[in-house]
Design a protein around this motif. Structure first.
Motif, PDB file in Angstrom:
ATOM      1  N   LYS A  11       0.836  -1.210   0.000  1.00  0.00           N
ATOM      2  CA  LYS A  11       0.000   0.000   0.000  1.00  0.00           C
ATOM      3  C   LYS A  11       0.867   1.256   0.000  1.00  0.00           C
ATOM      4  CE  LYS A  11      -2.558  -1.165   3.569  1.00  0.00           C
ATOM      5  NZ  LYS A  11      -3.610  -1.081   4.596  1.00  0.00           N
ATOM      6  N   LEU A  12       2.016   1.196   0.660  1.00  0.00           N
ATOM      7  CA  LEU A  12       2.935   2.329   0.647  1.00  0.00           C
ATOM      8  C   LEU A  12       3.440   2.594  -0.770  1.00  0.00           C
ATOM      9  CD1 LEU A  12       4.670   4.449   2.099  1.00  0.00           C
ATOM     10  CD2 LEU A  12       6.340   2.638   2.575  1.00  0.00           C
ATOM     11  N   VAL A  13       3.827   1.543  -1.466  1.00  0.00           N
ATOM     12  CA  VAL A  13       4.264   1.682  -2.861  1.00  0.00           C
ATOM     13  C   VAL A  13       3.131   2.249  -3.713  1.00  0.00           C
ATOM     14  CG1 VAL A  13       4.978   0.402  -4.924  1.00  0.00           C
ATOM     15  CG2 VAL A  13       6.010  -0.130  -2.696  1.00  0.00           C
ATOM     16  N   GLU A  14       1.912   1.769  -3.474  1.00  0.00           N
ATOM     17  CA  GLU A  14       0.751   2.296  -4.188  1.00  0.00           C
ATOM     18  C   GLU A  14       0.578   3.792  -3.917  1.00  0.00           C
ATOM     19  OE1 GLU A  14      -4.116   1.622  -4.239  1.00  0.00           O
ATOM     20  OE2 GLU A  14      -2.797   0.134  -3.300  1.00  0.00           O
ATOM     21  N   GLY A  15       0.836   4.205  -2.677  1.00  0.00           N
ATOM     22  CA  GLY A  15       0.748   5.618  -2.324  1.00  0.00           C
ATOM     23  C   GLY A  15       1.758   6.456  -3.077  1.00  0.00           C
ATOM     24  N   PHE A  16       2.983   5.954  -3.229  1.00  0.00           N
ATOM     25  CA  PHE A  16       4.002   6.662  -4.012  1.00  0.00           C
ATOM     26  C   PHE A  16       3.561   6.800  -5.472  1.00  0.00           C
ATOM     27  CE2 PHE A  16       7.185   5.365  -0.697  1.00  0.00           C
ATOM     28  CZ  PHE A  16       7.589   6.636  -0.368  1.00  0.00           C
ATOM     29  N   GLU A  17       3.007   5.743  -6.022  1.00  0.00           N
ATOM     30  CA  GLU A  17       2.584   5.785  -7.420  1.00  0.00           C
ATOM     31  C   GLU A  17       1.441   6.785  -7.617  1.00  0.00           C
ATOM     32  OE1 GLU A  17       1.669   1.673  -7.946  1.00  0.00           O
ATOM     33  OE2 GLU A  17       3.674   1.164  -8.681  1.00  0.00           O
ATOM     34  N   GLN A  18       0.496   6.794  -6.684  1.00  0.00           N
ATOM     35  CA  GLN A  18      -0.619   7.737  -6.774  1.00  0.00           C
ATOM     36  C   GLN A  18      -0.121   9.178  -6.656  1.00  0.00           C
ATOM     37  OE1 GLN A  18      -3.468   6.568  -3.788  1.00  0.00           O
ATOM     38  NE2 GLN A  18      -4.085   4.720  -4.887  1.00  0.00           N
ATOM     39  N   PHE A  19       0.858   9.395  -5.782  1.00  0.00           N
ATOM     40  CA  PHE A  19       1.423  10.733  -5.620  1.00  0.00           C
ATOM     41  C   PHE A  19       2.101  11.184  -6.902  1.00  0.00           C
ATOM     42  CE2 PHE A  19       5.252  13.263  -4.598  1.00  0.00           C
ATOM     43  CZ  PHE A  19       4.633  14.397  -4.090  1.00  0.00           C
ATOM     44  N   ALA A  20       2.909  10.312  -7.493  1.00  0.00           N
ATOM     45  CA  ALA A  20       3.617  10.663  -8.718  1.00  0.00           C
ATOM     46  C   ALA A  20       2.640  10.971  -9.849  1.00  0.00           C
ATOM     47  CB  ALA A  20       4.559   9.526  -9.120  1.00  0.00           C
ATOM     48  N   ASP A  21       1.551  10.209  -9.930  1.00  0.00           N
ATOM     49  CA  ASP A  21       0.544  10.455 -10.961  1.00  0.00           C
ATOM     50  C   ASP A  21      -0.161  11.793 -10.724  1.00  0.00           C
ATOM     51  OD1 ASP A  21       1.138   8.070 -12.173  1.00  0.00           O
ATOM     52  OD2 ASP A  21      -0.501   6.957 -11.234  1.00  0.00           O
ATOM     53  N   ALA A  22      -0.540  12.027  -9.470  1.00  0.00           N
ATOM     54  CA  ALA A  22      -1.269  13.261  -9.148  1.00  0.00           C
ATOM     55  C   ALA A  22      -0.417  14.499  -9.386  1.00  0.00           C
ATOM     56  CB  ALA A  22      -1.751  13.224  -7.698  1.00  0.00           C
ATOM     57  N   GLN A  23       0.893  14.380  -9.154  1.00  0.00           N
ATOM     58  CA  GLN A  23       1.803  15.509  -9.329  1.00  0.00           C
ATOM     59  C   GLN A  23       2.271  15.656 -10.774  1.00  0.00           C
ATOM     60  OE1 GLN A  23       2.965  17.708  -6.850  1.00  0.00           O
ATOM     61  NE2 GLN A  23       1.388  16.808  -5.550  1.00  0.00           N
ATOM     62  N   ASN A  24       1.901  14.700 -11.645  1.00  0.00           N
ATOM     63  CA  ASN A  24       2.347  14.716 -13.048  1.00  0.00           C
ATOM     64  C   ASN A  24       3.863  14.857 -13.153  1.00  0.00           C
ATOM     65  OD1 ASN A  24      -0.275  14.539 -14.285  1.00  0.00           O
ATOM     66  ND2 ASN A  24      -0.612  16.685 -13.709  1.00  0.00           N
ATOM     67  N   LEU A  25       4.566  14.043 -12.379  1.00  0.00           N
ATOM     68  CA  LEU A  25       6.028  14.140 -12.340  1.00  0.00           C
ATOM     69  C   LEU A  25       6.647  13.723 -13.666  1.00  0.00           C
ATOM     70  CD1 LEU A  25       6.849  12.668  -8.807  1.00  0.00           C
ATOM     71  CD2 LEU A  25       6.405  15.049  -9.461  1.00  0.00           C
ATOM     72  N   GLU A  26       7.665  14.455 -14.063  1.00  0.00           N
ATOM     73  CA  GLU A  26       8.444  14.060 -15.233  1.00  0.00           C
ATOM     74  C   GLU A  26       9.073  12.681 -14.977  1.00  0.00           C
ATOM     75  OE1 GLU A  26       8.781  15.566 -18.110  1.00  0.00           O
ATOM     76  OE2 GLU A  26       7.493  17.255 -17.545  1.00  0.00           O
ATOM     77  N   PRO A  27       9.284  11.884 -16.037  1.00  0.00           N
ATOM     78  CA  PRO A  27       9.832  10.537 -15.839  1.00  0.00           C
ATOM     79  C   PRO A  27      11.112  10.500 -15.015  1.00  0.00           C
ATOM     80  CG  PRO A  27       9.047  10.781 -18.084  1.00  0.00           C
ATOM     81  CD  PRO A  27       8.921  12.133 -17.444  1.00  0.00           C
ATOM     82  N   SER A  28      12.026  11.449 -15.262  1.00  0.00           N
ATOM     83  CA  SER A  28      13.281  11.441 -14.520  1.00  0.00           C
ATOM     84  C   SER A  28      13.061  11.752 -13.043  1.00  0.00           C
ATOM     85  CB  SER A  28      14.257  12.454 -15.124  1.00  0.00           C
ATOM     86  OG  SER A  28      13.723  13.769 -15.074  1.00  0.00           O
ATOM     87  N   VAL A  29      12.129  12.674 -12.756  1.00  0.00           N
ATOM     88  CA  VAL A  29      11.820  13.026 -11.368  1.00  0.00           C
ATOM     89  C   VAL A  29      11.132  11.861 -10.679  1.00  0.00           C
ATOM     90  CG1 VAL A  29      10.567  14.627  -9.858  1.00  0.00           C
ATOM     91  CG2 VAL A  29      11.642  15.464 -11.964  1.00  0.00           C
ATOM     92  N   ARG A  30      10.230  11.223 -11.398  1.00  0.00           N
ATOM     93  CA  ARG A  30       9.527  10.062 -10.858  1.00  0.00           C
ATOM     94  C   ARG A  30      10.510   8.943 -10.530  1.00  0.00           C
ATOM     95  NH1 ARG A  30       4.084   8.167 -12.187  1.00  0.00           N
ATOM     96  NH2 ARG A  30       3.869   5.956 -11.691  1.00  0.00           N
ATOM     97  N   ASP A  31      11.421   8.664 -11.481  1.00  0.00           N
ATOM     98  CA  ASP A  31      12.408   7.610 -11.258  1.00  0.00           C
ATOM     99  C   ASP A  31      13.288   7.922 -10.058  1.00  0.00           C
ATOM    100  OD1 ASP A  31      11.376   6.344 -13.430  1.00  0.00           O
ATOM    101  OD2 ASP A  31      13.051   6.793 -14.782  1.00  0.00           O
TER     102      ASP A  31
END
Length: 339
Positions: free
Chosen positions: A204-224
């Motif tokens: 669920k923690l990993v899922e939370g990180f993924e949801q945050f990255a999606d909501a913030q529209n992070l660039e691929p490099s920032v997300r990685d």
């Protein structure tokens, strides 16, 4: 859970009298509180504060109703209709008194107990709040002391999702974990079994990180980079058998705006508990992709998508692998040459 459409069905205020290292006693109100704009506003504010607070634990009722009678009390009122809300609250207060007496550092305060409905869900909210002295100006422009409830320093509170409980959900109780053991007696008062499965919490923690990255529209490099930093931090915690603090995670991994990440990780839809030791198996998803079919099994780093070593063809739903290792290339050629 939104507080905008909450309707207070029933409300009571009692008092728990307790000093550190002393016994507990209770002062009981003899009638429920009238539901008016003031009481509705109070519970709306309390519930909003509770919903936004990080550091919650989640669980379900203990099976032992003799030592943990809250489930019986709730069933007698909400399902069997054997007792009214006032009597329910008195049973709760007697049990709270017994639990608070066993916790040396527990302190008293006003105990708010409310049955709230938000249209789709009924829940029982319980909290202990204290008084604080502020300042007010009278109609005659005099400055006087003003005593009011200290809602912003809420430390002891819990909520039972009655709808989820009746639907036999895995979890339907939440409570503020706080620091140390002070809030533990309140968990016992609620009759909450919060035994954690670290693997599921980490997922669920990993899922939370993924949801945050999606909501913030992070660039691929920032997300990685975020995911790689998260993997390293959580891997260290898991290796050292150290429990996680969601607040510390947010400050460490998103220091420019930690509240944004903390809000994502403590979103109540995740029901993510604080204080578990990360399962190192589950965090691999932050930096790796893997999959298995009937005839093959593959695992590759997230960075392989960025550098082109792995390419995904959406139209044909195929993976293309580049820079094949020499040994694997030789095996493949030998197999193909053999026909």
């Amino acid at each position: 859970m939104s507080v905008q459409n909450n309707t207070v069905v029933s409300l009571i205020v009692h008092k728990l009298v307790k000093e550190p290292h002393g016994p507990a006693s209770i002062e009981l109100r003899d009638a429920v509180v009238a539901i008016n704009p003031s009481s509705q506003r109070l519970i709306d504010h309390l519930h909003k504060l509770y919903s936004e607070r990080p550091g919650k634990g989640y669980g379900k009722f203990e099976n032992d109703e003799n030592n943990f009678p809250m489930r019986r009390y709730v069933r007698q009122h909400f399902l069997d209709k054997e007792i009214d809300f006032l009597y329910l609250s008195r049973l709760m207060m007697e049990h709270l008194q017994a639990r608070a007496t066993t916790e040396q550092l527990a302190t008293g305060g006003y105990v708010l107990i409310a049955h709230v409905n938000n249209g789709a869900t009924d829940f029982l909210l319980a909290a202990i709040v204290t008084e604080v002295i502020g300042t007010a100006i009278t109609d005659g422009l005099e400055i006087v002391d003003s005593v009011h409830l200290d809602m912003n320093h809420l430390r002891v509170a819990g909520r039972i999702d009655l709808t989820a409980w009746q639907a036999a959900a895995d979890r339907y109780i939440s409570f503020l974990k706080g620091r140390g053991e002070v809030s533990n007696y309140f968990k016992l008062f609620l009759g909450c079994n919060d035994v954690l499965i670290a693997l599921r919490e980490t997922q669920k923690l990993v899922e939370g990180f993924e949801q945050f990255a999606d909501a913030q529209n992070l660039e691929p490099s920032v997300r990685d980079n975020l995911f790689e930093q998260a993997f390293g931090y959580l891997d260290d915690l898991g290796r050292n058998n150290s429990p996680i603090s969601l607040e510390a995670v947010a400050n460490r991994l998103w220091p420019e705006s930690p509240n944004a990440l903390l809000e994502a990780l403590t979103d109540e839809s995740l029901e993510l508990s604080d204080g578990f030791v990360p399962d190192r198996r589950a965090i691999k998803k932050l930096v790796k992709f893997k999959g298995t079919s009937k005839h093959w099994k593959i695992e590759f780093d997230r960075g392989a998508l960025r550098c082109g070593d792995v390419q995904y063809d959406r139209e044909n739903d195929t993976l293309i692998l580049a820079n094949i290792p020499k040994a694997l290339r030789a095996e493949l050629l030998a197999e193909l040459d053999d026909g």
